[in-house]
Design a protein around this motif. Sequence first.
Motif, PDB file in Angstrom:
ATOM      1  N   GLU A 250      24.930  24.215 -18.321  1.00 38.82           N
ATOM      2  CA  GLU A 250      26.169  24.431 -18.219  1.00 38.82           C
ATOM      3  C   GLU A 250      27.008  25.463 -17.552  1.00 38.82           C
ATOM      4  N   TRP A 252      27.633  26.301 -14.581  1.00 35.08           N
ATOM      5  CA  TRP A 252      27.201  26.483 -13.239  1.00 35.08           C
ATOM      6  C   TRP A 252      27.987  26.144 -12.066  1.00 35.08           C
ATOM      7  N   GLY A 254      29.703  23.385 -11.687  1.00 38.57           N
ATOM      8  CA  GLY A 254      29.953  21.990 -11.420  1.00 38.57           C
ATOM      9  C   GLY A 254      30.572  21.277 -12.662  1.00 38.57           C
ATOM     10  N   GLY A 255      30.901  19.819 -12.292  1.00 40.45           N
ATOM     11  CA  GLY A 255      31.664  19.320 -13.473  1.00 40.45           C
ATOM     12  C   GLY A 255      30.667  18.600 -14.427  1.00 40.45           C
ATOM     13  N   LYS A 256      29.394  18.654 -14.448  1.00 40.56           N
ATOM     14  CA  LYS A 256      28.550  17.983 -15.496  1.00 40.56           C
ATOM     15  C   LYS A 256      27.573  18.843 -16.101  1.00 40.56           C
ATOM     16  N   GLY A 294      21.066  20.254  -7.254  1.00 41.92           N
ATOM     17  CA  GLY A 294      22.495  19.877  -6.219  1.00 41.92           C
ATOM     18  C   GLY A 294      22.532  21.246  -5.467  1.00 41.92           C
TER      19      GLY A 294
END
Length: 389
Positions: A250, A252, A254-256, A294
């Motif tokens: 978490e 990082w 991003g949203g997930k 990603g």
Amino acid sequence: MGAVGVLIVAALLWFLFSPDPVRVELARVTQGPMQVTINNQGQVRVHDKYNVAAPVAAELQRIELHDGDPVRKGQTVAVLKPLPMDMRQRQEAVARLEAARAMAREAGLRVRRADTELQFAISERARIERLIKDNFVSPQAADKARTAESTARAEWNAAKSREQAALADARAAEAALSAADLPGAGTKRQVQLVSPVDGYVLRVHERSERTVSAGTPLVTIGDPTQYEIVVDVLSTDAVKIAPGNIMLLEGWGGGKTLQAKVRLVEPVAFTKVSALGVEEQRVNVLADPIDPLGPLGDGYRIEARIVIWSADQVTKVAGSSLFRVGDAWHVFVVENGHAREREVKVGQRNQDEAQILSGLTPGDTVVRYPSNQISNGTRIEASNPAGNR
């Protein structure tokens, strides 16, 4: 009428002089999933990095590669013109060559050991699957066997990569020694340093033409599609972590939430000074990504939560509602507007919640953050009437 009057007067006196109810925050006992995690910051890094370094003192030709350029195994990444050596320097170069060959031999032995462990893990997984089919062991044993096989395969791949790097270092040291001239010798020969693997240039350390000493890093090569996660934890927490545990990534950017699986808990600890100046014994935990990372790259920071225990359906309560009485855990349960002290048996705990093994049932309401104003039978008033936090 006299008795009724006395009751009215008593009720009036109680209303006037009874203590006001204590305002408290309430929480509901619920049932649902729960996890216990070990949390800390970590970073993403390339699984295997290869540092191409100068094997001897030499004149470095300008390196035309740039960060991010793809390279193939055997491709020239740097060109050196070794400087003339005196006898002492030649002896040092011979010693470096012998050390490089020894490292290559050791890497080869590690590959054979990793191959043996991988073959055993494969056969063990097949054996467990047969036993499951015959109902001799539980299906959970297959998960452990597959995790062991995955870990062994990753170790074999890492051992092969280290062997390739060690062989490349030995070849470079041998070429540099053979090309180096003694004082008074003729024209200097060039030594070409090549990439030990297919990959990408992660960093060019020395780009311009200049004289470099033996051991100077020139180019770092790696495969940015093969990442691992490294998180350092306290040694007292490391003993609770095992290969196969899920790691949640978490914070990082991003949203997930991304998932990784613990591959290795390093067997050796190191000393690290905390922000408060306290020396701590830390251990690195390595994990392989399950989800695609990603845009994350080498050195990117992440917040990691390593799951060491989880359950789908447990009775749980806010940890802030618990307090100690001797060695036992107690809570204040709300009954008819009064706080009733009750002993409970607690199982697993995390930062926010506690598993209740006995003493409470889902739907009960308890007092959060009980203060010294509250005792058994104290009248209370909810500051959050919903009491569902």
